[in-house]
Scaffold this active site. Structure first.
Site, PDB file in Angstrom:
ATOM      1  N   ASP A  18      45.827  38.680  31.772  1.00 46.12           N
ATOM      2  CA  ASP A  18      47.186  38.429  32.615  1.00 46.12           C
ATOM      3  C   ASP A  18      46.721  37.915  34.239  1.00 46.12           C
ATOM      4  O   ASP A  18      45.632  38.343  34.510  1.00 46.12           O
ATOM      5  CB  ASP A  18      47.870  39.492  32.599  1.00 46.12           C
ATOM      6  CG  ASP A  18      48.516  39.771  31.360  1.00 46.12           C
ATOM      7  OD1 ASP A  18      48.162  39.020  30.333  1.00 46.12           O
ATOM      8  OD2 ASP A  18      49.732  40.469  31.338  1.00 46.12           O
ATOM      9  N   ASP A  19      47.693  37.218  34.655  1.00 51.16           N
ATOM     10  CA  ASP A  19      47.738  37.013  36.192  1.00 51.16           C
ATOM     11  C   ASP A  19      46.740  35.972  36.618  1.00 51.16           C
ATOM     12  O   ASP A  19      46.754  35.989  38.023  1.00 51.16           O
ATOM     13  CB  ASP A  19      47.554  38.387  37.019  1.00 51.16           C
ATOM     14  CG  ASP A  19      48.269  39.518  36.861  1.00 51.16           C
ATOM     15  OD1 ASP A  19      49.408  38.993  36.008  1.00 51.16           O
ATOM     16  OD2 ASP A  19      48.411  40.664  37.364  1.00 51.16           O
ATOM     17  N   HIS A  54      53.137  33.673  32.182  1.00 51.03           N
ATOM     18  CA  HIS A  54      53.504  34.909  32.590  1.00 51.03           C
ATOM     19  C   HIS A  54      54.443  34.867  33.827  1.00 51.03           C
ATOM     20  O   HIS A  54      54.276  35.593  34.810  1.00 51.03           O
ATOM     21  CB  HIS A  54      52.063  35.597  32.839  1.00 51.03           C
ATOM     22  CG  HIS A  54      51.991  36.938  33.350  1.00 51.03           C
ATOM     23  ND1 HIS A  54      52.637  37.815  32.328  1.00 51.03           N
ATOM     24  CD2 HIS A  54      51.510  37.631  34.166  1.00 51.03           C
ATOM     25  CE1 HIS A  54      52.506  39.042  32.985  1.00 51.03           C
ATOM     26  NE2 HIS A  54      51.708  38.941  34.077  1.00 51.03           N
ATOM     27  N   HIS A 106      55.189  36.163  39.455  1.00 46.70           N
ATOM     28  CA  HIS A 106      55.260  37.597  39.044  1.00 46.70           C
ATOM     29  C   HIS A 106      56.494  38.530  39.450  1.00 46.70           C
ATOM     30  O   HIS A 106      56.092  39.506  39.835  1.00 46.70           O
ATOM     31  CB  HIS A 106      53.780  38.320  39.462  1.00 46.70           C
ATOM     32  CG  HIS A 106      53.159  39.164  38.601  1.00 46.70           C
ATOM     33  ND1 HIS A 106      53.649  40.649  38.391  1.00 46.70           N
ATOM     34  CD2 HIS A 106      52.360  39.214  37.465  1.00 46.70           C
ATOM     35  CE1 HIS A 106      52.921  41.042  37.586  1.00 46.70           C
ATOM     36  NE2 HIS A 106      52.060  40.289  36.756  1.00 46.70           N
ATOM     37  N   HIS A 121      43.315  42.058  33.015  1.00 48.64           N
ATOM     38  CA  HIS A 121      43.679  41.020  34.078  1.00 48.64           C
ATOM     39  C   HIS A 121      42.259  40.078  34.351  1.00 48.64           C
ATOM     40  O   HIS A 121      41.287  41.068  34.986  1.00 48.64           O
ATOM     41  CB  HIS A 121      44.107  41.979  35.261  1.00 48.64           C
ATOM     42  CG  HIS A 121      45.310  42.512  34.608  1.00 48.64           C
ATOM     43  ND1 HIS A 121      45.579  43.699  34.208  1.00 48.64           N
ATOM     44  CD2 HIS A 121      46.873  42.018  34.911  1.00 48.64           C
ATOM     45  CE1 HIS A 121      46.858  44.016  33.894  1.00 48.64           C
ATOM     46  NE2 HIS A 121      47.600  43.008  34.368  1.00 48.64           N
TER      47      HIS A 121
END
Ligand code: ZN
Length: 455
Positions: free
Chosen positions: A280-281, A331, A335, A422
């Site tokens: 993620d991210d 995603h 965020h 991540h």
């Protein structure tokens, strides 16, 4: 595994004998006409009228007749075969389609559609598939060609149970449940993106649109005891040369989403030693590229849940992830905790990210993971993408310790697990090799989230 698609050879036999019978009939008619002319010497010899021969024969499928229509008119030849049953409604539906196709063809061949190139050939044939409930699926292929363009094919499907007279729709198979349709669509898309036959013919950015989980996109289908096959139009999401693509969904993959009567006895071995790594991210120019290298070393596929803002900032990195064959996930843009946003912001966060991923990589995001796993019905309603959580939380963002990531993975990974990491922390890139080595030694294979059977 019992396949209900009948052996091709039987069908060919029927087609041949039907063709032979038809040609014999044409020959007899020609001879008859000729002798008729000669017996009446005074009559002028007229040009032979083109013959249209129609006949109907029992098929090897009980309750189904095959109707054959052939024309030897050199200006507009055609060969048409279609099924008929004892039920008027079904017969009417099929005949309506045939008559329309024939009329369009004949008026085109006669040059009545000035703006178009006349069609010079029409051929309609069909394949029969059967399900153990007794329902037949008839897959009609209509092929036509013009002087300029080669064969164009169109697929239309018709369904009937000859014992009850009932038809069948894809909606009935999934119990008229829109959520179930979405699950089936997930498999459809996965099959499309992983079909080696379509690899060079696919227009990936159009797949999403034409496979939207709407009933109207899933009208053309066939059902066997093991497979649900969907037919799409040529020119929708493949290059024209591909013809109309068909997508085979093994029923074992959608058993939980279809009505009991259609489920396979053979349950797909669910997630047998498969695990989905998710990152993620990102993307991140340093960390993501190291992660890609490690994944490649283990021939592992993973899913990257990207932030739209970072895809915009690091397009080359996003592109590399896509090119390496990993799954792309949405995603959000930057965020936030999505349930706190108003509708307009939500749409910007989700749609904006999908658009950026598509624009930069040429591939669609196929899954969605809300930041912090924070999601509610309103958030869900803003996307068609499946919402994907995780069950193994490595907490890599918190401890920045490669050994602890490995410890978490050892402790909690099971077949079918989704592991959360991540790709913005160097410690995660550093720890990945040991994690992959461990999981591989345990017999796990590494797949994308969409390749897991349930999540
Ligand atoms: Zn995140």
């Amino acid at each position: 595994m019992k396949r209900n698609r009948r052996k091709r050879s039987i069908w060919i036999d029927i087609a041949f004998s039907t063709a032979i019978m038809s040609m014999t009939a044409i020959a007899l008619l020609v001879i008859f006409n000729f002798s008729d002319d000669s017996s009446n010497a005074s009559s002028e010899v007229e040009p032979a009228e083109p013959e249209i021969v129609v006949n109907s024969a029992d098929s090897s499928f009980p309750g189904i007749k095959i109707v054959t229509e052939m024309s030897n008119d050199p200006k507009a030849p055609f060969a048409i075969q279609y099924p008929q049953s004892e039920y008027e409604e079904f017969n009417h539906l099929v005949k309506e389609y045939i008559e329309e196709a024939k009329e369009a063809y004949l008026s085109s061949a006669a040059g009545k559609q000035n703006n178009k190139t006349p069609v010079k050939e029409l051929n309609i044939s069909f394949e029969t598939m059967q399900h153990s409930t007794g329902t037949y699926s008839f897959v009609l292929s209509k092929m036509s060609s013009t002087k300029e363009a080669d064969r164009q094919t169109e697929i239309r499907t018709f369904h009937i149970n000859p014992e009850t007279g009932e038809g069948l729709t894809a909606a009935e198979i999934v119990g008229n449940n829109a959520e179930h349709l979405k699950r089936v669509v997930k498999v459809v898309r996965d099959r499309i993106f992983h079909d080696p036959k379509l690899k060079d013919l696919l227009l990936p950015d159009r797949v999403q649109e034409f496979t939207e989980p709407l009933w109207r996109n899933y009208r053309q289908f066939a059902l066997t005891d093991n497979e649900l096959i969907f037919y799409f139009e040529a020119d929708q999401f493949t290059k024209a040369t591909a013809g109309p693509p068909s997508v085979v969904v093994p029923l074992a993959k959608v058993n939980s989403y279809i009505e009991e009567a259609y489920r396979t006895a053979e349950e797909d071995q669910p997630n047998d030693k498969k695990v989905a790594l998710t990152f993620d991210d990102g993307p991140d120019p340093d960390v993501t590229s190291q992660i890609l290298a490690t994944l490649e070393k283990y021939d592992a596929k993973a899913t990257f849940f990207m932030l739209g803002s970072r895809v915009e900032y690091y397009p080359e990195m996003a592109m590399e992830v896509a090119k390496a064959g990993h799954e792309l996930g949405n995603h959000s843009w930057n965020h936030p905790a999505l349930p706190k946003l108003d509708d307009e912001m939500l749409i910007e966060e989700i749609q904006g990210t999908s658009e950026m991923i598509q624009q930069v990589t040429g591939q669609p995001a196929t899954v969605f993971r809300p930041p912090y796993g924070a999601v509610d019905d309103r958030v869900r309603s803003k996307t068609n993408l499946p919402v994907v959580m995780w069950d193994v939380d490595t907490l890599d963002w918190k401890h920045h310790n490669p050994n602890e990531i490995l410890a978490k993975v050892k402790h909690t990974t099971r077949p079918g697990s989704i592991i959360l990491m991540h790709d913005i922390h160097q410690s995660t890139a550093d720890g990945l090799d040991a994690i992959l080595a461990y999981l591989q030694s345990e017999g796990y294979s590494f797949v994308t989230v969409s390749e897991l059977d349930h999540y």
